[in-house]
Design an enzyme around this catalytic site. Sequence first.
Site, PDB file in Angstrom:
ATOM      1  N   ASP A 425       0.819  -1.204   0.000  1.00 30.79           N
ATOM      2  CA  ASP A 425       0.000   0.000   0.000  1.00 30.79           C
ATOM      3  C   ASP A 425       0.857   1.260   0.000  1.00 30.79           C
ATOM      4  O   ASP A 425       1.943   1.297   0.586  1.00 30.79           O
ATOM      5  CB  ASP A 425      -0.897  -0.022   1.247  1.00 30.79           C
ATOM      6  CG  ASP A 425      -1.811   1.173   1.334  1.00 30.79           C
ATOM      7  OD1 ASP A 425      -2.644   1.333   0.436  1.00 30.79           O
ATOM      8  OD2 ASP A 425      -1.685   1.951   2.302  1.00 30.79           O
ATOM      9  N   GLU A 478       0.992  -0.503  -5.159  1.00 30.39           N
ATOM     10  CA  GLU A 478       0.048   0.586  -5.390  1.00 30.39           C
ATOM     11  C   GLU A 478       0.882   1.860  -5.474  1.00 30.39           C
ATOM     12  O   GLU A 478       1.228   2.456  -4.465  1.00 30.39           O
ATOM     13  CB  GLU A 478      -0.976   0.705  -4.261  1.00 30.39           C
ATOM     14  CG  GLU A 478      -2.029   1.774  -4.555  1.00 30.39           C
ATOM     15  CD  GLU A 478      -2.608   2.421  -3.310  1.00 30.39           C
ATOM     16  OE1 GLU A 478      -3.662   3.058  -3.423  1.00 30.39           O
ATOM     17  OE2 GLU A 478      -1.998   2.328  -2.239  1.00 30.39           O
TER      18      GLU A 478
END
Length: 756
Positions: A425, A478
């Site tokens: 993330d 990401e």
Amino acid sequence: MTPAHGTQPGMLPGHEFEALLGARHHDPFAVLGPHPDGDGTLVRACLPGAASVQLTDAGGTPLAEMARLHGGGVFAARLPREYKGGAPDYRLRVQWSDGSGQCGADPYAFGLLLGELDLHLIAEGRHFELGACLGAQWQRVDGIDGVRFAVWAPNARRVSVIADFNGWHPARHPMRLRHPSGIWELFIPAALGAQPGSRYKYDLLDPHGTELPDKADPLALATEAPPATASVVAGPGQGAPPFAWHDADWMARRGGADPYAAPMSVYEVHALSWLRAANDTQRGWEILAERLVPYVQELGFTHIELLPITEHPFGGSWGYQPLSLYAPTARLGPPQAFAAFIDRCHQAGIGVLLDWVPAHFPTDPHGLARFDGTALYEHEDPREGFHQDWNTLIYNLGRNEVRGFLLAGALHWLEHFHADGLRVDAVASMLYRDYSREPGQWVPNRFGGRENLEAIDFLRELNAVVHERCPGALTIAEESTAWPGVTASVASGGLGFDFKWNMGWMHDTLHYLGHEPVHRAWHHQDMTFGLVYAWSEAFVLPLSHDEVVHGKASMIGKVPGDEWQRFAGLRAYYGFMWAHPGKKLLFMGGELAQWQEWNHDAELDWALLDHPMHRGMHTLVRDLNRLYRELPALHALDHRPEGFQWVVGDDNHNSVFAWLRRAGPYSREVVLVVVNMTPVPRYGYRLGVPYAGAWQECLNTDAAVYGGTNVGNSGAVAAVDVPSHGQPASLALTLPPLATLVLRFDPGGGIQGAST
């Protein structure tokens, strides 16, 4: 209370009693436990709340009554034999003031617990089995069962284990500091209450002697369910060996697979809101194994991606502000139940990807923030250590122990829980020192630049270690900027990820989808621009949770028009996505065409499946996955330009797109994809193709079974030797309104009465 009068064996200066009973003693092993005393052994114990204490042998035979040296609970006795170190040869039989009793080995009679190699590897940030080294480890030491506690807190003046088995009293179990590593350790026998399931925390004094908030264990393997914050001792079989896995065939196949050439269709899930019945601290994962696994199997997805399941105090963070990076959330059950869930997925042929958050952590006082009274896990300077967007703290990746904590945490999920990959993330926030900061709010790197060199090194090491130790495991970034080489190899100067989310494609195409069809001609490039850079990285096309919250609308809610146009437009868009180069990801609820945005406090609107239009969308997603998996042309060359060729990319007037997909550079396994993004059917629309002959209509998103108008090409079309669009042959198609067609060349096919 004051020291007892007299000259009892083991008497201490007054300040030693004060330090012990006030839980301020920096070296409890120097005064507690067994110590040589002439030709005998002197034993001291600090047991606040004890009425009496007796020394016995291992069989329970009394050896000596311990004298009370201090009314607060310090006891001593002399054994008439020399102490030679090693395993304790006596037991403490304690009668507590509430009438209960215990008899067990003395925690302060055990020698050093962690080996020098362990301490060296921790200091180097290279102890990849950290989850089996630090934290609370159920084990046998010198023939005695118990729990070994170990925690890194180099600047603390004192650390104690406080737990439900010692009344949460910091004077009962102060720990030993291992210089210079900063590791504190203590073994507490099971007979004294330390058992699997015990709740515990650490009580620390900062460098100035000030008491800190009680801290959860950073390496806890299990936790209480929030809002409770204690760590929990995990026993054998709780996610780590000897859990009885049944996925050996899956793991072997995974290790030999080529992820770039294989189909990869991911169903992204927030486990706590997919089905509210799964919010069960005992059976949550079991319920998901019973319901989610067959559901995903029926829909044909290859993987489930779980939003972070690491324990997190605030449910509204969706797991993206975790504190216990080694413990699955207790909201859904114990760790072994999570392992069983992954095992069930693998037996069903479904991979499991985990969202993982190494970028930042929350400021909750029981967590990592100023863990030992100093900026231990984070940066001291808020320009480096505080994330303004999320009010979180940023890991200090320049510190070996912190880097090692994160690396070992990643491996913990891959090796001990058999996860098939990690979606990392907020990578962009890690790569740039000035991420979301104004001038003067950030600190340049040592060369004066904005790049976070420590984060770059960490991500490269993460990917190198994962790929070396976990064959077939995937790492997915990401990363929302144009940072070069995210999926390039570490050896070539890249970050080394296997895949990167294509955030640009997602934003552009959803922007296009949101326009009224009559206006789409002026935004044609939003749908085509992604092919300009489609092979610069290995991409996943994500329709993630972030796109259906915070006023962005649900997937069906993004599409303009009346109800028919909305459903048709979304079906066409899904067809466009599944036929586009790149792996696929769809957040839960997208297959239902939910009207409402995702709500993490509610479950999916399952009642929609009783409505034909929503059931049709569900069926379409199933068929898209089936087609995507069955046709190599749709996945085998996702990562190479040889697998794609435009036929029509510039018909903005009609908002039509057409391209070819191939399974290989010279393969006759060819697919034609045609997308009409207006509600106007097109008749006799001629398109060039590489081969004359039969082209089977494999999928039409306007089919009645999906809720469409059933406009199409009767299942097949014959291409003739009429050149068009740079191809030697062509065919004339009926393009349904707001629809995607997928046609496959059939070399042996014959068509009676087909259109040309």
